[in-house]
Write a protein that holds these residues in place. Structure first.
Motif, PDB file in Angstrom:
ATOM      1  N   GLU A 431      14.950  23.418  -7.901  1.00 48.65           N
ATOM      2  CA  GLU A 431      16.008  22.826  -7.097  1.00 48.65           C
ATOM      3  C   GLU A 431      15.398  22.085  -5.903  1.00 48.65           C
ATOM      4  OE1 GLU A 431      18.657  25.935  -5.851  1.00 48.65           O
ATOM      5  OE2 GLU A 431      19.268  26.430  -7.891  1.00 48.65           O
ATOM      6  N   TRP A 433      16.634  20.582  -2.315  1.00 47.65           N
ATOM      7  CA  TRP A 433      17.667  20.497  -1.290  1.00 47.65           C
ATOM      8  C   TRP A 433      17.120  19.605  -0.165  1.00 47.65           C
ATOM      9  CZ3 TRP A 433      22.259  23.712  -1.154  1.00 47.65           C
ATOM     10  CH2 TRP A 433      22.426  24.520  -2.257  1.00 47.65           C
ATOM     11  N   LYS A 444      22.226  19.171  -2.212  1.00 42.29           N
ATOM     12  CA  LYS A 444      21.438  19.600  -3.360  1.00 42.29           C
ATOM     13  C   LYS A 444      21.393  18.464  -4.347  1.00 42.29           C
ATOM     14  CE  LYS A 444      21.361  23.056  -7.074  1.00 42.29           C
ATOM     15  NZ  LYS A 444      22.073  24.241  -7.672  1.00 42.29           N
TER      16      LYS A 444
END
Lengths: 446, 307
Positions: A431, A433, A444
């Motif tokens: 991920e 961010w 995100k």
């Protein structure tokens, strides 16, 4: 010149009265040897007696043959020829002094520059000699991502070399270089720590290309800098305890070019686990103008790397070390550094990595990622643990990024902040961010 | 003129004291001059310049004299051979140099120097007594300066004597017998102008008058006047400028005070008196040199003369 009225010459020609002055008196008058009263009397007669004036005029010696008795109080002390030569001599003295002073200043600067450059060269050649081809990496210790590619970024010599010059060079180039030699670990990894991290998260750390020799900008006055860079104890190793595994210090602009070139000889000896990346964070952004200013101040005050060569037996080695330090300074080296220890604790060094002090953030918090922009710090750990300090660790705030209803909860693998506002957090599960307002809001990325 | 110093009255005690004080320094003993003789010499000088000596303490006056040279000159006058050796060594060549500087010609200069040398040595006798010009040297200035003035005086005398001596044949060639009668004398200056001018000139210091006379009457250059007074040439130039302005102003004031209007006074100042000036100069020249540089004395103190 104005002319007197026509009646004056006529009336001047009054007949002389009284006795003619003695010839000896006329001679004394010409030699300025008469007292004032007697002189006035003789002059009064002369003003009326053309004959005496004629004799006196004939009796005067030529200018070059003037008797010494003419050098009396009536002779003016102010002589233009003397003053003219005195002024010329004064000008010559002033100009000569200015030229000499200027030349000394220029020579002094050039000598300092030459010493610095020659020190750099000899230090570079020395590094090549002493750089060990490869040290077996500590378990899970990642290879140093900061191997330098240029001669100015040679891997630091092993810790066995206890010379003060090496200590200073190590301090200038980065603690990871010293580690490699001292403990056999890679230059960019700490004992065990990196391995652990690397083991747990293949992508926990991203390797950055080697930074130039200097890890980060200098902080502190030139005197403090020189004092710190001066060898304190020959052969003192970097502390092994809590040896940072990610104590790479990168220049501000080198986030994208982690010092993979930092130690070319050492690069081969470093294990590269491929996907494992060692993220190195700059301990502090360099303030280029400030660094240059400090460099100038150092040069001006003579606080050059000369201090580093105090224990150097050879002038060449001294010059090489000075050259290294010079490059380190010029590459925005910072004395203040941040790192994450092997046990996940935040550590701070104010002496370019020679010593480290733990910085409390949160009880029982374990961190694996670090980003520092001067005093603006971000540390991240497992399960989305994210802390921010705007004042170099004075106070901490836990940040919980939220975006689109989802909260960052994965293990944070990397934190990148180009400045205090623009930042990116990468998790172990990929991920990403981002924030553009210093962590006030997050987004995100899909 | 005496070839040796005449025994004079007993010198004053002050003079004796000074003689005793300076006897060892002036070299008198080297030339056979005793302390008493030195005292007498000093007394003569003090007596000759009595007015100047009165204005100055005797000791100070005597100490200001060129004592070593005075002693040498008087020893030469007395016939001391050692003194003459010293004198010749020092001044023989100097005499020739001075002669050439004065006459601007080598032969005339050597002749002048030789004639003076004879006078100095006392080859001239008067009344059976050898006359020596060195007896007239008093030590107020240096011997060299005194020799210069003596030679200058002799040169001027020779020139004037030669000028007065004219050949009748030469006069005939010049046409003197056809000379025109003397022209009418020029009118005198306005008496008020004469008086005002005399007043302004009398108020000037002696040095300023000397500068005016040397420049406007003798035609001396600024440099020559400056050398006489030992000042810079520019000083003389500024002085003359300043004098011209101040004299004009003072004469104008004097004329207006005597009843002239401003315009009349200005016109009187601008009156051309060049011819008048020239006539006065000629008359003044005819009055000398017989009286100025005589073999006779002109008001000289008793017992001494200028030779």
């Amino acid at each position: 010149m104005d002319q007197v009225p026509n009646s004056v010459p006529a009336r001047l020609q009054a007949k002389a009265t009284g006795n003619h002055p003695d010839l000896d008196l006329l001679a004394a008058l010409a030699e300025q040897a008469l007292p004032e009263r007697e002189r006035a009397q003789v002059l009064l007669h002369l003003s009326r007696c053309a004959d005496c004036r004629e004799v006196l005029a004939l009796a005067l010696p030529p200018v070059e043959a003037s008797s010494t008795s003419l050098d009396t109080a009536r002779r003016p002390g102010f002589r233009w020829p003397v003053l003219r030569w005195a002024a010329a001599a004064a000008c010559v003295v002033i100009v000569g002094s200015a030229v000499l002073m200027k030349r000394e200043s220029i020579m002094s600067r050039s000598m300092q520059t030459a010493r610095i450059e020659s020190d750099a060269k000899s230090a570079a050649s020395r590094d090549e000699r002493v750089a060990e081809p490869g040290q077996p990496p500590v378990e899970s210790v990642h290879p140093p991502a900061l191997a330098t590619s240029g001669p100015e970024t040679k891997v630091s010599p092993p810790a066995q070399e206890k010379s003060a010059r090496q200590s200073a060079l190590q301090g200038a180039l980065g603690p990871h270089y010293a580690q490699r030699g001292a403990t056999g670990m890679t230059a960019t990894s700490g004992p065990g720590a990196a391995g652990g991290m690397g083991a747990t998260g293949g992508g926990a750390f991203r390797r950055y290309p080697a930074a130039p020799a200097v890890p980060g900008p200098l902080q502190g006055t030139p005197d403090e800098l020189m004092a710190k860079m001066a060898p304190k104890a020959a052969g003192k190793d970097f502390p092994t305890e809590g040896r940072p595994m990610s104590e790479v210090t990168l220049p501000r602009a080198a986030d994208e070019q982690v010092a993979a070139e930092a130690a070319a000889p050492a690069a081969g000896s470093l294990q590269d686990n491929g996907a494992d990346q060692l993220k190195r964070e700059a301990p502090g952004k360099a303030k280029a103008p400030a660094a240059r200013m400090m460099l100038d101040r150092m040069e001006a005050s003579g606080n050059t790397v000369q201090a580093l060569g105090q224990n150097q037996p050879s002038a060449e080695a001294s010059r090489a070390k000075k050259s290294d330090l010079f490059r380190a300074v010029s590459s925005n080296l910072t004395v203040s550094r941040w790192t994450i220890s092997s046990d996940g604790k935040l550590q701070h060094s104010i002496d370019s990595g020679k010593t480290w002090q733990p910085v409390p953030v949160a009880e029982n918090a374990v961190f694996r990622a670090l980003s520092a922009n001067g005093p603006d710090l971000w540390v991240g750990g497992a399960a989305g643990l994210l802390y921010h300090s705007p004042d170099a660790g004075g106070r901490w705030t836990q940040i919980k990024p939220v975006s689109g209803g989802s909260t960052l909860a994965a293990d944070i693998a990397a934190i990148e902040f180009t400045d205090i506002r623009q930042g990116k957090v990468t998790t172990a599960n990929g991920e990403i961010w981002t924030t553009s307002d210093g962590g006030q809001s997050w987004r995100k990325q899909p | 003129m005496q070839s040796t110093t005449q025994p004079a009255a007993e010198p004053p005690a002050e003079v004796k004291a000074v003689a005793a004080e300076v006897y060892g320094q002036c070299g008198a003993s080297e030339f056979g001059i005793s302390c008493d003789e030195l005292a007498r010499i000093l007394a003569q000088v003090v007596d000759k310049y009595s007015e100047a000596a009165k204005a100055t303490p005797t000791r100070e006056f005597c100490l200001a004299l060129k004592l070593p040279e005075l002693v040498l000159a008087r020893a030469c006058a007395a016939g001391n051979e050692r003194a003459w050796e010293v004198f010749m060594a020092r001044y023989r060549e100097k005499l020739y140099e001075i002669g050439m500087q004065i006459t601007r010609e080598e032969s005339s200069g050597r002749e002048l120097a030789d004639s003076l040398y004879a006078d100095l040595y006392g080859m001239v006798t008067r009344d059976g007594v050898r006359a020596c010009k060195l007896n007239f040297y008093t030590g107020r200035g240096s011997i060299e300066g005194w020799l210069r003035t003596v030679m200058a005086q002799e040169h001027v005398n020779r020139y004037r004597r030669g000028k007065r001596t004219v050949s009748l044949d030469e006069e005939a060639e010049e046409g003197a017998q056809f000379a025109a009668p003397d022209p009418d004398p020029l009118p005198a200056l306005d008496p008020r102008l004469e008086t005002a001018t005399d007043e302004a000139l009398e108020a000037l210091p002696a040095e300023d008058r000397f500068v005016l006379a040397a420049y406007y009457l003798d035609g001396q250059t600024l440099a020559a006047i400056a050398r006489t007074l030992s000042v810079h040439e520019s000083t003389i130039s500024r002085k003359l400028d300043k004098l011209a302005k101040s004299l004009r102003k003072q004469i104008l004031t004097g004329l207006t005070r005597r009843g002239m209007s401003r315009r009349q006074a200005a016109e009187a100042l601008e009156a051309d008196v060049r011819d008048f000036t020239v006539n006065l100069r000629d008359r003044l020249t005819q009055d000398s040199p017989g009286k100025t540089f005589p073999h006779k004395k002109v008001g000289a103190p008793a017992g001494d003369g200028n030779g």
